[in-house]
Design a protein around this motif. Structure first.
Motif, mmCIF file in Angstrom:
data_model
loop_
_atom_site.group_PDB
_atom_site.id
_atom_site.type_symbol
_atom_site.label_atom_id
_atom_site.label_comp_id
_atom_site.label_asym_id
_atom_site.label_seq_id
_atom_site.Cartn_x
_atom_site.Cartn_y
_atom_site.Cartn_z
ATOM 1 N N PHE A 113 -6.141 -44.184 96.076
ATOM 2 C CA PHE A 113 -6.426 -45.450 95.412
ATOM 3 C C PHE A 113 -7.372 -46.342 96.207
ATOM 4 N N VAL A 114 -7.183 -46.451 97.502
ATOM 5 C CA VAL A 114 -8.010 -47.368 98.296
ATOM 6 C C VAL A 114 -9.493 -46.976 98.232
ATOM 7 N N PRO A 115 -9.857 -45.718 98.505
ATOM 8 C CA PRO A 115 -11.279 -45.373 98.346
ATOM 9 C C PRO A 115 -11.777 -45.550 96.907
ATOM 10 N N PHE A 116 -10.940 -45.250 95.928
ATOM 11 C CA PHE A 116 -11.324 -45.449 94.529
ATOM 12 C C PHE A 116 -11.628 -46.918 94.265
ATOM 13 N N ALA A 117 -10.735 -47.795 94.704
ATOM 14 C CA ALA A 117 -10.917 -49.234 94.462
ATOM 15 C C ALA A 117 -12.181 -49.750 95.144
ATOM 16 N N VAL A 118 -12.425 -49.304 96.361
ATOM 17 C CA VAL A 118 -13.561 -49.812 97.134
ATOM 18 C C VAL A 118 -14.874 -49.162 96.694
ATOM 19 N N LEU A 119 -14.886 -47.838 96.579
ATOM 20 C CA LEU A 119 -16.134 -47.126 96.307
ATOM 21 C C LEU A 119 -16.494 -47.080 94.822
ATOM 22 N N TYR A 120 -15.530 -46.854 93.971
ATOM 23 C CA TYR A 120 -15.827 -46.697 92.548
ATOM 24 C C TYR A 120 -15.753 -48.024 91.797
ATOM 25 N N MET A 121 -14.703 -48.788 92.050
ATOM 26 C CA MET A 121 -14.522 -50.053 91.328
ATOM 27 C C MET A 121 -15.219 -51.222 92.024
#
Length: 119
Positions: A83-91
């Motif tokens: 979730f953390v990389p998704f939130a930072v990199l994608y979102m």
């Protein structure tokens, strides 16, 4: 071979599962934000089906060598790790110190749920 070790196999399958589930739960907020909610729900269900194709075997394999509680905490560790990389990199959300604190709390949960294995 990867599938010889049930713990490693479980971790790999749960990681794949969590990638799909994170996208199913949150990517529609970015990609389908201007579409009706039913379109977003149907798209998310399609992605979630892929998630279940990894999650169900992961849990069956993992449950053969871990308790249900251990399996759940392992899944939570993987979820935050995805979730953390998704939130930072994608979102494009900002990286917050709160993610570190949440991770430390989960590490505490890992200790308590696996401590009988450590001793």
């Amino acid at each position: 071979m990867l599938f010889v070790n049930p713990v490693l196999t479980t971790i790999v399958l749960l990681t794949c599962s969590n990638v799909f589930m994170t996208f199913a739960w949150y990517a529609h907020l970015k990609e389908l934000n201007n579409k009706p909610w039913i379109i977003a729900a149907l798209a998310s269900w399609g992605v979630a089906l892929l998630e279940y194709l990894f999650q169900v075997p992961a849990n069956r394999i993992g449950y053969s060598v871990m308790s249900l509680g251990q399996l759940k905490i392992l899944q939570e560790v993987i979820t935050l790790s995805i979730f953390v990389p998704f939130a930072v990199l994608y979102m494009k959300e900002s990286l917050k110190l709160d993610y570190l604190w949440a991770g430390l709390c989960i590490l505490g949960a890992v200790y308590f749920i696996f401590r009988s294995e450590i001793h």
